[in-house]
Design a protein around this motif. Sequence first.
Motif, mmCIF file in Angstrom:
data_model
loop_
_atom_site.group_PDB
_atom_site.id
_atom_site.type_symbol
_atom_site.label_atom_id
_atom_site.label_comp_id
_atom_site.label_asym_id
_atom_site.label_seq_id
_atom_site.Cartn_x
_atom_site.Cartn_y
_atom_site.Cartn_z
ATOM 1 N N GLY A 1 0.783 -1.234 0.000
ATOM 2 C CA GLY A 1 0.000 0.000 0.000
ATOM 3 C C GLY A 1 0.812 1.280 0.000
ATOM 4 O O GLY A 1 0.259 2.362 0.185
ATOM 5 N N VAL A 2 2.120 1.185 -0.233
ATOM 6 C CA VAL A 2 2.956 2.387 -0.270
ATOM 7 C C VAL A 2 2.496 3.323 -1.380
ATOM 8 O O VAL A 2 2.465 4.543 -1.207
ATOM 9 N N CYS A 3 2.088 2.763 -2.508
ATOM 10 C CA CYS A 3 1.624 3.598 -3.623
ATOM 11 C C CYS A 3 0.414 4.437 -3.217
ATOM 12 O O CYS A 3 0.315 5.615 -3.552
ATOM 13 N N ALA A 4 -0.503 3.835 -2.483
ATOM 14 C CA ALA A 4 -1.699 4.553 -2.024
ATOM 15 C C ALA A 4 -1.333 5.625 -1.002
ATOM 16 O O ALA A 4 -1.941 6.695 -0.973
ATOM 17 N N ASP A 5 -0.343 5.348 -0.162
ATOM 18 C CA ASP A 5 0.073 6.305 0.854
ATOM 19 C C ASP A 5 0.825 7.490 0.251
ATOM 20 O O ASP A 5 0.676 8.620 0.699
ATOM 21 N N ILE A 6 1.625 7.238 -0.771
ATOM 22 C CA ILE A 6 2.503 8.272 -1.328
ATOM 23 C C ILE A 6 1.798 9.155 -2.373
ATOM 24 O O ILE A 6 2.207 10.283 -2.602
ATOM 25 N N GLN B 1 -4.528 10.656 -4.380
ATOM 26 C CA GLN B 1 -5.339 9.513 -3.965
ATOM 27 C C GLN B 1 -5.905 8.750 -5.162
ATOM 28 O O GLN B 1 -7.083 8.412 -5.216
ATOM 29 N N SER C 1 -6.773 3.088 -4.276
ATOM 30 C CA SER C 1 -7.504 2.748 -3.057
ATOM 31 C C SER C 1 -6.901 1.452 -2.535
ATOM 32 O O SER C 1 -6.611 0.534 -3.303
ATOM 33 N N HIS C 2 -6.691 1.394 -1.226
ATOM 34 C CA HIS C 2 -6.065 0.228 -0.617
ATOM 35 C C HIS C 2 -6.666 -0.005 0.751
ATOM 36 O O HIS C 2 -6.827 0.939 1.525
ATOM 37 N N PRO D 1 -5.692 -1.707 3.987
ATOM 38 C CA PRO D 1 -4.511 -2.296 4.629
ATOM 39 C C PRO D 1 -4.753 -3.641 5.307
ATOM 40 O O PRO D 1 -3.895 -4.498 5.294
ATOM 41 N N CYS E 1 4.715 6.959 -7.163
ATOM 42 C CA CYS E 1 4.336 5.565 -6.904
ATOM 43 C C CYS E 1 5.338 4.596 -7.514
ATOM 44 O O CYS E 1 5.684 3.575 -6.903
#
Length: 80
Positions: free
Chosen positions: A14-19, A23, A26-27, A29, A49
């Motif tokens: 989920g790093v891509c969603a966090d970075i 937005q 969607s992830h 966790p 990402c």
Amino acid sequence: MPPVIDEQKCIGCGVCADICPLQVFSHKPKENKTPKVQRPYECWHCNACVLDCKAKAIELRLPLTHMLLYVDSSSLRPKH
């Protein structure tokens, strides 16, 4: 063009969603599954990402309009 996630390579971190500043992903966790590209046309093609993906599972294909703006600065230098 939206980012493409290779589900075979993705580890579901989920790093891509966090970075992502917009937005796009969607992830969930707790499920630890591959994030989904929720808002594909919101992508600014900032490459965050792609650079931060530990599994190298994201590909970002630039639209033609973005590719036309790219200039290789080495081609602008005077030749001796």
